[in-house]
Design a protein around this motif. Sequence first.
Motif, PDB file in Angstrom:
ATOM      1  N   THR A  80     -80.319 -32.082 -38.827  1.00 17.80           N
ATOM      2  CA  THR A  80     -79.837 -32.793 -37.984  1.00 17.80           C
ATOM      3  C   THR A  80     -78.851 -32.165 -36.850  1.00 17.80           C
ATOM      4  N   LEU A  84     -78.170 -31.180 -31.797  1.00 19.53           N
ATOM      5  CA  LEU A  84     -77.126 -31.481 -30.739  1.00 19.53           C
ATOM      6  C   LEU A  84     -77.535 -30.538 -29.480  1.00 19.53           C
ATOM      7  N   VAL A 101     -79.209 -35.150 -27.018  1.00 17.79           N
ATOM      8  CA  VAL A 101     -78.228 -35.569 -28.268  1.00 17.79           C
ATOM      9  C   VAL A 101     -76.826 -35.185 -27.981  1.00 17.79           C
ATOM     10  N   VAL A 104     -73.431 -36.115 -33.395  1.00 22.19           N
ATOM     11  CA  VAL A 104     -73.977 -36.485 -34.792  1.00 22.19           C
ATOM     12  C   VAL A 104     -72.994 -37.195 -35.689  1.00 22.19           C
ATOM     13  N   LEU A 113     -77.301 -40.872 -34.538  1.00 26.67           N
ATOM     14  CA  LEU A 113     -77.283 -39.833 -33.328  1.00 26.67           C
ATOM     15  C   LEU A 113     -76.566 -40.578 -32.339  1.00 26.67           C
TER      16      LEU A 113
END
Length: 135
Positions: A80, A84, A101, A104, A113
């Motif tokens: 995840t 970014l 993005v 997070v 997000l």
Amino acid sequence: MPISPVSSTSDVNNRIDSLGLDMQSLLQIILTQLTYQDPLKPVDNFEFVSQLAQFTSLEQSRQMTDKIDNLLSVQSATQTLGLLGRNVDVQTDAALLSGVVKSVSFKDSQPQLTVETTSGEFLTNASISQIVSVR
């Protein structure tokens, strides 16, 4: 995502497995069996050793499952974080939005997000399952 300390031996012995019994309870059952067995028909020692081995194997399997779950959680968090700065398409209830993005965060160990859309708005609390594509 909080990091939990390594379990000590006493923590492991006090944990409850999927059957609702911890290792201490299982040993208590075996001791009770020994105490109240028929002296004319004693249980074979091999049976007790076999039962202990099964209980130990069960506990080790449960511990391994816990460790694999933790490993998968860390791997998911790492993947995840790799989003970014990436361009993503996010499916919301209203429409398919494109954006970058920006951050997070983790809520209840689930990644959330924050995406800056192409129109300059911020979409917060988007989940991984809402991402349609990554560019």
